[in-house]
Design a protein around this motif. Structure first.
Motif, PDB file in Angstrom:
ATOM      1  N   TYR A  22       0.604  -1.267   0.014  1.00 48.82           N
ATOM      2  CA  TYR A  22      -0.551  -0.288   0.051  1.00 48.82           C
ATOM      3  C   TYR A  22       0.686   1.389  -0.372  1.00 48.82           C
ATOM      4  N   HIS A  23       1.210   2.151  -0.678  1.00 50.20           N
ATOM      5  CA  HIS A  23       1.028   3.294  -0.648  1.00 50.20           C
ATOM      6  C   HIS A  23       1.559   3.398   0.644  1.00 50.20           C
ATOM      7  N   PRO A  24       2.592   4.555   1.283  1.00 47.93           N
ATOM      8  CA  PRO A  24       3.286   4.437   2.476  1.00 47.93           C
ATOM      9  C   PRO A  24       1.944   5.405   3.277  1.00 47.93           C
ATOM     10  N   ASP A  25       0.983   6.071   2.900  1.00 48.04           N
ATOM     11  CA  ASP A  25       0.773   7.393   3.482  1.00 48.04           C
ATOM     12  C   ASP A  25      -1.054   6.862   4.117  1.00 48.04           C
ATOM     13  N   LEU A  26      -0.867   5.476   3.774  1.00 50.65           N
ATOM     14  CA  LEU A  26      -2.689   5.026   3.292  1.00 50.65           C
ATOM     15  C   LEU A  26      -3.028   4.339   4.926  1.00 50.65           C
ATOM     16  N   GLU A  27      -3.698   5.492   5.793  1.00 54.93           N
ATOM     17  CA  GLU A  27      -3.782   5.086   6.835  1.00 54.93           C
ATOM     18  C   GLU A  27      -5.304   4.090   7.088  1.00 54.93           C
ATOM     19  N   LEU A  28      -4.951   2.336   6.487  1.00 54.49           N
ATOM     20  CA  LEU A  28      -5.818   1.404   6.973  1.00 54.49           C
ATOM     21  C   LEU A  28      -6.263   0.678   8.349  1.00 54.49           C
ATOM     22  N   PRO A  29      -7.531   0.860   8.765  1.00 51.23           N
ATOM     23  CA  PRO A  29      -7.331   0.625  10.373  1.00 51.23           C
ATOM     24  C   PRO A  29      -6.885  -0.950  10.370  1.00 51.23           C
ATOM     25  N   ALA A  30      -6.898  -1.339  11.338  1.00 49.78           N
ATOM     26  CA  ALA A  30      -6.556  -2.709  11.553  1.00 49.78           C
ATOM     27  C   ALA A  30      -7.465  -4.067  11.393  1.00 49.78           C
ATOM     28  N   ASP A  31      -8.595  -3.557  11.081  1.00 53.02           N
ATOM     29  CA  ASP A  31     -10.110  -4.878  10.931  1.00 53.02           C
ATOM     30  C   ASP A  31      -9.832  -4.995   9.714  1.00 53.02           C
ATOM     31  N   THR A  32      -9.300  -3.706   8.883  1.00 45.93           N
ATOM     32  CA  THR A  32      -9.799  -3.875   7.753  1.00 45.93           C
ATOM     33  C   THR A  32      -9.837  -5.378   6.856  1.00 45.93           C
ATOM     34  N   HIS A  33     -10.275  -6.074   6.183  1.00 47.44           N
ATOM     35  CA  HIS A  33     -10.491  -6.743   4.823  1.00 47.44           C
ATOM     36  C   HIS A  33      -9.647  -6.337   3.877  1.00 47.44           C
ATOM     37  N   HIS A  34      -8.021  -7.297   4.180  1.00 46.09           N
ATOM     38  CA  HIS A  34      -6.988  -6.786   2.711  1.00 46.09           C
ATOM     39  C   HIS A  34      -7.858  -8.093   1.613  1.00 46.09           C
ATOM     40  N   ALA A  67      -1.128 -16.563 -12.532  1.00 42.67           N
ATOM     41  CA  ALA A  67      -0.525 -15.914 -13.161  1.00 42.67           C
ATOM     42  C   ALA A  67      -1.391 -16.094 -14.981  1.00 42.67           C
ATOM     43  N   ASP A  68      -2.430 -17.224 -15.431  1.00 36.89           N
ATOM     44  CA  ASP A  68      -4.183 -16.545 -15.897  1.00 36.89           C
ATOM     45  C   ASP A  68      -4.992 -16.360 -15.289  1.00 36.89           C
ATOM     46  N   GLU A  69      -5.153 -15.165 -14.680  1.00 35.66           N
ATOM     47  CA  GLU A  69      -6.098 -14.404 -14.244  1.00 35.66           C
ATOM     48  C   GLU A  69      -5.564 -12.881 -14.452  1.00 35.66           C
ATOM     49  N   GLU A  70      -6.171 -11.941 -14.969  1.00 34.64           N
ATOM     50  CA  GLU A  70      -6.399 -10.362 -14.953  1.00 34.64           C
ATOM     51  C   GLU A  70      -6.563 -10.130 -13.464  1.00 34.64           C
ATOM     52  N   ASP A  71      -7.918 -10.655 -13.387  1.00 29.75           N
ATOM     53  CA  ASP A  71      -8.705  -9.771 -12.176  1.00 29.75           C
ATOM     54  C   ASP A  71      -8.110  -8.537 -11.719  1.00 29.75           C
ATOM     55  N   TYR A  72      -9.241  -7.572 -12.784  1.00 30.94           N
ATOM     56  CA  TYR A  72      -9.107  -6.427 -12.385  1.00 30.94           C
ATOM     57  C   TYR A  72      -9.585  -5.707 -11.456  1.00 30.94           C
ATOM     58  N   SER A  73     -11.367  -6.724 -11.131  1.00 32.91           N
ATOM     59  CA  SER A  73     -11.948  -6.154  -9.709  1.00 32.91           C
ATOM     60  C   SER A  73     -11.490  -7.304  -8.817  1.00 32.91           C
ATOM     61  N   ALA A  74     -11.927  -6.031  -7.548  1.00 32.60           N
ATOM     62  CA  ALA A  74     -11.276  -6.465  -6.027  1.00 32.60           C
ATOM     63  C   ALA A  74     -12.462  -7.967  -5.474  1.00 32.60           C
ATOM     64  N   PHE A  75     -13.585  -8.440  -6.385  1.00 35.74           N
ATOM     65  CA  PHE A  75     -14.531  -9.489  -6.213  1.00 35.74           C
ATOM     66  C   PHE A  75     -14.113 -10.633  -6.949  1.00 35.74           C
ATOM     67  N   GLU A  76     -12.684 -10.142  -7.885  1.00 36.60           N
ATOM     68  CA  GLU A  76     -12.247 -11.849  -8.068  1.00 36.60           C
ATOM     69  C   GLU A  76     -10.689 -12.315  -7.569  1.00 36.60           C
ATOM     70  N   GLY A  77     -10.789 -11.067  -6.220  1.00 35.06           N
ATOM     71  CA  GLY A  77      -9.819 -11.607  -5.290  1.00 35.06           C
ATOM     72  C   GLY A  77     -10.064 -12.526  -3.809  1.00 35.06           C
ATOM     73  N   GLY A  78      -8.927 -12.443  -3.091  1.00 36.98           N
ATOM     74  CA  GLY A  78      -9.237 -12.842  -1.532  1.00 36.98           C
ATOM     75  C   GLY A  78      -8.501 -12.715  -1.003  1.00 36.98           C
ATOM     76  N   PRO A  79      -9.368 -12.988   0.697  1.00 39.02           N
ATOM     77  CA  PRO A  79     -10.573 -13.560   0.776  1.00 39.02           C
ATOM     78  C   PRO A  79     -11.940 -12.936   0.801  1.00 39.02           C
ATOM     79  N   ASP A  80     -12.488 -14.215  -0.462  1.00 39.66           N
ATOM     80  CA  ASP A  80     -13.790 -13.344  -0.771  1.00 39.66           C
ATOM     81  C   ASP A  80     -14.491 -12.126  -0.067  1.00 39.66           C
ATOM     82  N   LEU A  81     -14.592 -10.751  -0.637  1.00 36.61           N
ATOM     83  CA  LEU A  81     -15.070  -9.677  -0.886  1.00 36.61           C
ATOM     84  C   LEU A  81     -15.817  -9.764  -1.316  1.00 36.61           C
TER      85      LEU A  81
END
Ligand code: VGL
Ligand code: ZN
Length: 193
Positions: free
Chosen positions: A86-98, A105-119
């Motif tokens: 994360y950019h060093p100045d971004l201030e995310l709280p401890a309970d953020t869902h990361h 390698a073979d999946e683009e995943d532009y959307s955060a809904f395609e990552g994990g743990p599941d959004l």
């Protein structure tokens, strides 16, 4: 448009990573300028005890989007690298869902809904109905995340003061398309605090 933030609302911070800010491998011009407004939104949502999710592009060395693999991009956001942080100045709280995305390698995943743990599961667990989306970059990961949120049935608010495009024309087109589909644009001044 005035909006008060209440139960059922969540903040989604998309890909505010060093590689997408000036000096990074795939910098959006002025990408770092999203950090101060996003910190304001983060503070506000955190004070209101509302859920916050943040995504990171998290690519292996042979990711399909890289030029060496026939993709459009220089290598960026390599897993475990400084540029993927994360950019060093971004201030995310401890309970953020990361969320990490683009891990295979073979999946683009532009959307955060395609990552994990599941959004989507995180949002549902928190009874979220409306999502507020900002981050980097406008016409790729912000757009695709907002689009998926609409497609999943969430009300979507676009944080107009808190995203930056790779290409300004493409960014404007992406936002126009999302607004046409019912997303609502707002800025921090629109929030009733
Ligand atoms: C992104 C290009 C390549 C983004 C990710 O986060 O918007 N853009 N990978
Ligand atoms: Zn990427």
């Amino acid at each position: 448009m005035r909006a008060s933030i209440t139960g059922g609302d969540a903040l989604i911070v998309v890909d505010v990573q060093s590689d997408f800010t000036p000096g990074g491998a795939l910098a959006a011009p002025d990408g770092d300028k999203v950090v101060p407004p996003l910190n304001e939104y983060i503070t506000h949502f955190h004070r209101a005890e509302l859920p916050i999710a943040a995504s990171r592009d998290w690519h292996p060395e042979d990711h399909m989007s890289f030029e060496g693999e026939g993709g459009p991009w220089p290598p960026h956001c390599l897993q475990g690298s400084q540029g993927a942080e994360y950019h060093p100045d971004l201030e995310l709280p401890a309970d953020t869902h990361h969320v990490k995305k683009g891990r295979d390698a073979d999946e683009e995943d532009y959307s955060a809904f395609e990552g994990g743990p599941d959004l989507d599961a995180f949002l549902q667990d928190n009874d979220v109905e409306r999502v507020f989306v900002g981050g980097l970059t406008t016409e790729y990961c912000v757009k695709n995340t907002a689009q998926d949120a609409l497609d999943h049935g969430y009300d979507v608010f676009l944080l107009m003061d808190a995203f930056k495009p790779v290409d300004p024309d493409d960014g404007e087109q992406a936002i126009a398309h999302l607004l046409e589909q019912g997303a609502i644009g707002l800025t921090f001044d629109d929030l009733v605090l």
